[in-house]
Design a protein around this motif. Structure first.
Motif, mmCIF file in Angstrom:
data_model
loop_
_atom_site.group_PDB
_atom_site.id
_atom_site.type_symbol
_atom_site.label_atom_id
_atom_site.label_comp_id
_atom_site.label_asym_id
_atom_site.label_seq_id
_atom_site.Cartn_x
_atom_site.Cartn_y
_atom_site.Cartn_z
ATOM 1 N N ALA A 73 1.149 -0.988 0.340
ATOM 2 C CA ALA A 73 -0.356 0.001 -0.606
ATOM 3 C C ALA A 73 1.171 1.555 0.007
ATOM 4 N N TYR A 74 0.249 2.222 -1.107
ATOM 5 C CA TYR A 74 1.209 3.302 -0.393
ATOM 6 C C TYR A 74 -0.219 4.312 -1.086
ATOM 7 N N GLN A 75 0.172 5.348 -0.197
ATOM 8 C CA GLN A 75 -0.999 6.906 -0.322
ATOM 9 C C GLN A 75 -0.056 7.615 -1.122
ATOM 10 N N CYS A 76 -1.417 8.059 -2.194
ATOM 11 C CA CYS A 76 -1.722 8.511 -3.031
ATOM 12 C C CYS A 76 -1.494 10.386 -2.661
ATOM 13 N N GLY B 251 -3.905 11.318 -0.058
ATOM 14 C CA GLY B 251 -3.897 10.634 1.108
ATOM 15 C C GLY B 251 -4.956 9.727 0.822
ATOM 16 N N ARG B 252 -5.443 8.950 -0.660
ATOM 17 C CA ARG B 252 -5.666 7.926 0.025
ATOM 18 C C ARG B 252 -4.915 6.422 -0.259
ATOM 19 N N ASP B 253 -5.097 5.246 0.165
ATOM 20 C CA ASP B 253 -4.192 4.162 0.026
ATOM 21 C C ASP B 253 -4.709 3.467 -1.559
#
Length: 153
Positions: free
Chosen positions: A25-28, A31-33
């Motif tokens: 998982a990364y955050q864009c 702020g969304r995963d």
């Protein structure tokens, strides 16, 4: 949310949880995963994405809830046409910057590319080169190939 957009189904978080556990998982920026495969490499932020011709109805455009990450809202109607049609697009440095289609006339293939705005010469050369490769893929037996580049007025 992307998966829900793609399937048209809702409330899928519990069903997706096992699959998401195997992803990274990364955050864009919002702020969304967002998720990717564990072995996938991430390009350096300052790297230039290669120019790519994306076909009609490609998952890249139709399966994402937030298309603004790659398609500016002011150009959306140039890509999403009436009757649910999604035209082929060209990714320029990771963003949709043009549309394309191929016309066949007897033994001649012509690739028509319409830029959203005029691009620098190196961009036009890249479109020309990649466009010629695409035309050979479509019809290497055609007696002639042409790549025509124009802009939306």
């Amino acid at each position: 949310m992307d998966f829900q957009t793609w399937t048209g189904m809702t409330r899928l978080k519990p069903q997706l949880a096992p699959a998401l556990a195997d992803l990274v998982a990364y955050q864009c920026p919002s702020g969304r995963d967002i998720y990717d495969l564990p072995q996938a490499s991430i390009a350096a932020p300052d790297s230039i994405a290669p120019l790519r011709f994306i076909p009609e109805y490609d998952n890249l455009l139709i399966a994402h809830r937030d298309r603004s990450r790659i398609l500016p809202d002011e150009h959306r109607k140039k890509v999403f046409l009436s009757a649910g049609r999604v035209i082929g697009t060209v990714l320029i440095d990771g963003f949709v910057g043009a549309t394309w289609n191929v016309k066949k006339d007897k033994n001649a293939l012509t690739l028509h590319v319409k830029l959203f705005e005029a691009g620098p010469n190196d961009c036009l050369q890249a479109i020309q080169a990649e466009g010629n490769r695409l035309l050979r893929f479509f019809g290497d037996k055609a007696s002639s190939h042409a790549v025509l580049i124009d802009t939306y007025d």
